[in-house]
Structures are given as structure tokens and as C-alpha cells.
Design a protein around this motif. Structure first.
Motif, PDB file in Angstrom:
ATOM      1  N   ASN A  29       1.077  -1.415   0.110  1.00 54.74           N
ATOM      2  CA  ASN A  29       0.160   0.670   0.297  1.00 54.74           C
ATOM      3  C   ASN A  29       0.483   1.227   0.169  1.00 54.74           C
ATOM      4  N   PHE A  30      -0.071   2.361  -0.128  1.00 53.84           N
ATOM      5  CA  PHE A  30       0.775   3.758  -0.297  1.00 53.84           C
ATOM      6  C   PHE A  30       0.435   4.817   1.043  1.00 53.84           C
ATOM      7  N   SER A  31       0.456   4.795   1.548  1.00 56.51           N
ATOM      8  CA  SER A  31       0.140   6.089   2.558  1.00 56.51           C
ATOM      9  C   SER A  31       0.756   7.234   3.645  1.00 56.51           C
ATOM     10  N   ARG A  32      -0.007   8.073   3.330  1.00 54.15           N
ATOM     11  CA  ARG A  32       0.583   9.325   3.947  1.00 54.15           C
ATOM     12  C   ARG A  32       0.448   9.296   5.856  1.00 54.15           C
ATOM     13  N   LYS A  33       0.275   9.038   6.397  1.00 51.49           N
ATOM     14  CA  LYS A  33      -0.126   8.474   7.357  1.00 51.49           C
ATOM     15  C   LYS A  33       0.371   8.942   8.559  1.00 51.49           C
ATOM     16  N   GLY A  64       8.361   4.474   5.331  1.00 47.53           N
ATOM     17  CA  GLY A  64       7.175   3.674   5.737  1.00 47.53           C
ATOM     18  C   GLY A  64       7.056   2.560   6.901  1.00 47.53           C
ATOM     19  N   PHE A  65       5.515   1.622   6.227  1.00 45.52           N
ATOM     20  CA  PHE A  65       5.246   1.419   8.050  1.00 45.52           C
ATOM     21  C   PHE A  65       4.940  -0.650   7.830  1.00 45.52           C
ATOM     22  N   PHE A  66       5.258  -1.237   9.191  1.00 44.55           N
ATOM     23  CA  PHE A  66       4.781  -2.732   8.534  1.00 44.55           C
ATOM     24  C   PHE A  66       3.628  -2.223   9.537  1.00 44.55           C
ATOM     25  N   ALA A  67       2.642  -3.166   9.406  1.00 43.07           N
ATOM     26  CA  ALA A  67       1.187  -3.129  10.119  1.00 43.07           C
ATOM     27  C   ALA A  67       0.754  -4.251   9.769  1.00 43.07           C
ATOM     28  N   ASN A  88       5.310   5.675   2.124  1.00 45.00           N
ATOM     29  CA  ASN A  88       5.065   6.668   1.881  1.00 45.00           C
ATOM     30  C   ASN A  88       5.352   7.621   0.725  1.00 45.00           C
ATOM     31  N   PRO A  89       3.970   8.392  -0.003  1.00 42.25           N
ATOM     32  CA  PRO A  89       4.084   9.056  -1.775  1.00 42.25           C
ATOM     33  C   PRO A  89       4.256   9.943  -1.312  1.00 42.25           C
ATOM     34  N   SER A  90       4.540  10.580  -0.610  1.00 45.04           N
ATOM     35  CA  SER A  90       5.133  11.600  -0.410  1.00 45.04           C
ATOM     36  C   SER A  90       7.120  12.201  -0.245  1.00 45.04           C
ATOM     37  N   LEU A  91       7.850  10.846   0.022  1.00 44.58           N
ATOM     38  CA  LEU A  91       9.146  10.496  -0.227  1.00 44.58           C
ATOM     39  C   LEU A  91       9.309   9.644  -0.760  1.00 44.58           C
ATOM     40  N   LEU A  92       8.951   9.275  -2.500  1.00 41.82           N
ATOM     41  CA  LEU A  92       9.199   8.417  -3.145  1.00 41.82           C
ATOM     42  C   LEU A  92      10.762   8.896  -4.412  1.00 41.82           C
ATOM     43  N   LYS A  93      10.653  10.379  -3.797  1.00 46.17           N
ATOM     44  CA  LYS A  93      11.433  10.954  -4.702  1.00 46.17           C
ATOM     45  C   LYS A  93      12.544  11.253  -4.367  1.00 46.17           C
ATOM     46  N   ARG A  94      13.428  10.062  -3.991  1.00 44.56           N
ATOM     47  CA  ARG A  94      14.409   9.637  -3.488  1.00 44.56           C
ATOM     48  C   ARG A  94      15.309   9.531  -4.610  1.00 44.56           C
ATOM     49  N   PRO A  95      16.497   8.375  -4.600  1.00 43.80           N
ATOM     50  CA  PRO A  95      16.880   7.513  -5.140  1.00 43.80           C
ATOM     51  C   PRO A  95      16.643   6.099  -5.100  1.00 43.80           C
ATOM     52  N   LEU A 135       9.518   1.024  -8.924  1.00 40.69           N
ATOM     53  CA  LEU A 135       8.343   1.901  -9.512  1.00 40.69           C
ATOM     54  C   LEU A 135       8.556   2.779 -10.522  1.00 40.69           C
ATOM     55  N   PRO A 136       7.562   2.896 -11.110  1.00 45.32           N
ATOM     56  CA  PRO A 136       7.707   3.420 -12.281  1.00 45.32           C
ATOM     57  C   PRO A 136       7.346   5.080 -12.252  1.00 45.32           C
ATOM     58  N   TRP A 137       6.253   5.559 -10.922  1.00 44.96           N
ATOM     59  CA  TRP A 137       5.551   6.226 -10.339  1.00 44.96           C
ATOM     60  C   TRP A 137       6.308   7.299  -9.384  1.00 44.96           C
ATOM     61  N   SER A 138       6.146   8.227  -8.776  1.00 43.94           N
ATOM     62  CA  SER A 138       6.642   8.800  -7.932  1.00 43.94           C
ATOM     63  C   SER A 138       6.019  10.139  -7.995  1.00 43.94           C
ATOM     64  N   CYS A 139       5.813  10.832  -6.678  1.00 44.16           N
ATOM     65  CA  CYS A 139       4.093  12.163  -6.281  1.00 44.16           C
ATOM     66  C   CYS A 139       4.847  12.620  -6.342  1.00 44.16           C
ATOM     67  N   SER A 140       4.122  14.172  -6.273  1.00 37.56           N
ATOM     68  CA  SER A 140       4.656  15.315  -6.505  1.00 37.56           C
ATOM     69  C   SER A 140       3.583  16.066  -5.374  1.00 37.56           C
ATOM     70  N   ASP A 141       3.764  15.819  -3.828  1.00 35.86           N
ATOM     71  CA  ASP A 141       3.123  15.999  -2.745  1.00 35.86           C
ATOM     72  C   ASP A 141       3.267  17.765  -2.426  1.00 35.86           C
ATOM     73  N   LEU A 142       2.903  18.273  -2.803  1.00 31.27           N
ATOM     74  CA  LEU A 142       2.178  19.873  -2.496  1.00 31.27           C
ATOM     75  C   LEU A 142       1.853  20.876  -1.487  1.00 31.27           C
ATOM     76  N   GLU A 143       1.219  19.216  -0.114  1.00 29.49           N
ATOM     77  CA  GLU A 143       1.889  19.597   0.744  1.00 29.49           C
ATOM     78  C   GLU A 143       2.612  19.800   1.742  1.00 29.49           C
ATOM     79  N   LEU A 144       2.963  18.318   1.541  1.00 33.19           N
ATOM     80  CA  LEU A 144       4.654  18.122   1.990  1.00 33.19           C
ATOM     81  C   LEU A 144       4.947  19.761   1.158  1.00 33.19           C
ATOM     82  N   VAL A 145       5.800  19.748   0.249  1.00 31.60           N
ATOM     83  CA  VAL A 145       6.776  20.926  -0.278  1.00 31.60           C
ATOM     84  C   VAL A 145       5.652  22.288   1.054  1.00 31.60           C
ATOM     85  N   LYS A 146       5.068  22.288   0.702  1.00 28.94           N
ATOM     86  CA  LYS A 146       4.866  23.601   1.929  1.00 28.94           C
ATOM     87  C   LYS A 146       4.381  23.695   3.514  1.00 28.94           C
TER      88      LYS A 146
END
Length: 202
Positions: free
Chosen positions: A35-39, A44-47, A64-71, A153-164
Motif C-alpha cells: 500500500n501507499f499511505s501518508r499516515k 514506510g511502515f509495517f502493520a 509514504n508516497p510523499s517521500l518516493l522522490k529519493r534514489p 516503481l515507475p511513478w513518484s508523487c509530487s506532494d504539494l502539501e509536503l512541499v508547503k
């Protein structure tokens, strides 16, 4: 693209999980719901035992999709980090919620990820909040270098809320004597250029 973005992303996610399950865990880990979660602010986390269908219950591993723009190697190492939590759970050695035990720490080292509270050399290997760094030439490092590109993963997330949130808040400072107003970082000391008096944060 021959498939939808959703299938494209999750097929790679599942393939990644299965690849490292075979390479680092002997294929013994059970299926989980990926899954992906901004929890949280975590990578990331294990539940454990989070999802159910009729009589079946499965664990969750989430990024956490907001933190996928890493190597990519760092993103993938987060997945494997959580897979170690899964292994510990399956071994019946899980500690209290969120705690990284010595048992978990030893499992991490065995697959080529060095536990560290700072994410760098010298950090504590156990504790409530423990990250890791990749052991050069370790099992994870070798396995990652051999991973098929289509498993990343081919897709990364541009999370504007995180940037703010990452933009540091600014405060207004006022000199009441000369009616001067300026803006700057929070909790700094400023003097008025006219009267040399301290300016007050408002």
C-alpha cells in the motif's frame, strides 16, 4: 504505456516484493497487502494483521508516497526494511508497537541493511525510531544491482502539501519606536537599523 497507472505501479511493487522475498528471505515471507499511505512522516511502515477477507487476514507494508522522490535504491531499501519487520512478526518475535529490537537488528544486518537511529554510521541499532543505511557489498546491495528495471516503481508523487510544510515559516518583526517592520525566520534576534533597539516578533 500498455496498462493503467495503477496497474503499472502496483505490478512493479508486487514484483519488487516477490523478488526480494526470494533473494533475501528464501521465499518464506507470506503475501501482504502492499500500500501507499501518508499516515506518518516515516518512509514506510509495517502493520500486522491489518487487512481481512472472509477468514483470511494479511499484513500490510506501506510506503509514504510523499517521500518516493529519493534514489530508487533508498526507496527499495525501505520496502526491505519493512519486510524484516514482517519476518520478525512471522517468527513470533515482534516487540511492542514500533520498537526495533535486537532480534530485528540482527535480521537487518544479515540481509545487508545496517540499523541506525541516525541513518548513518554510529547510530543506535535498537530503539523506538531506527532507520538504516545500506551495507556496501552486502546482500541487499548485490540484489538491488541485479533487480530487473521493471520491478522498480515507475511513478513518484509530487506532494504539494509536503512541499508547503517544508518551507520554513516566516515571522514579522516590529520596531515600535520607529515603526519598522521586517520579515525573517522564526525565533531570531533583530535590531532596528535606526535606533539600534531590539525588534519584537509578532
Amino acid at each position: 504505456m500498455n496498462t493503467t497507472p495503477t496497474l503499472n505501479q502496483f505490478e512493479a511493487y508486487q514484483s519488487m516484493y516477490s523478488y526480494f522475498n526470494d533473494k533475501l528471505f528464501g521465499g518464506k515471507l507470506p503475501h501482504v497487502l502492499l500500500n501507499f499511505s501518508r499516515k506518518s512522516k516515516a518512509y514506510g511502515f509495517f502493520a500486522p494483521k491489518r487487512w481481512s477477507q472472509n477468514d483470511s487476514i494479511v499484513h500490510e507494508i506501506s510506503l509514504n508516497p510523499s517521500l518516493l522522490k529519493r534514489p530508487q535504491i533508498d526507496v527499495v531499501s525501505t520496502v526491505v526494511h519493512e519486510m524484516v519487520h514482517l519476518e520478525v512478526e512471522e517468527d513470533g518475535k515482534a516487540s511492542r508497537n514500533g520498537y526495533h529490537s535486537r532480534y530485528w537488528s540482527n535480521k537487518m544486518e544479515a540481509i545487508g541493511l545496517m540499523p541506525s537511529s541516525t541513518g548513518h554510521e554510529g547510530g543506535k541499532k535498537t530503539g523506538q525510531r531506527v532507520s538504516h543505511y545500506i551495507i556496501d557489498g552486502g546482500r541487499f546491495d548485490i540484489a538491488f544491482k541485479e533487480i530487473p528495471k521493471e520491478y522498480l516503481l515507475p511513478w513518484s508523487c509530487s506532494d504539494l502539501e509536503l512541499v508547503k510544510k517544508q518551507v520554513q515559516k516566516r515571522s514579522k518583526y516590529v520596531c515600535e519606536t520607529d515603526n519598522i517592520k521586517v520579515y525573517g525566520k522564526q525565533e531570531i534576534f533583530l535590531r532596528c537599523g535606526i535606533c539600534n533597539g531590539m525588534m519584537h516578533e509578532v
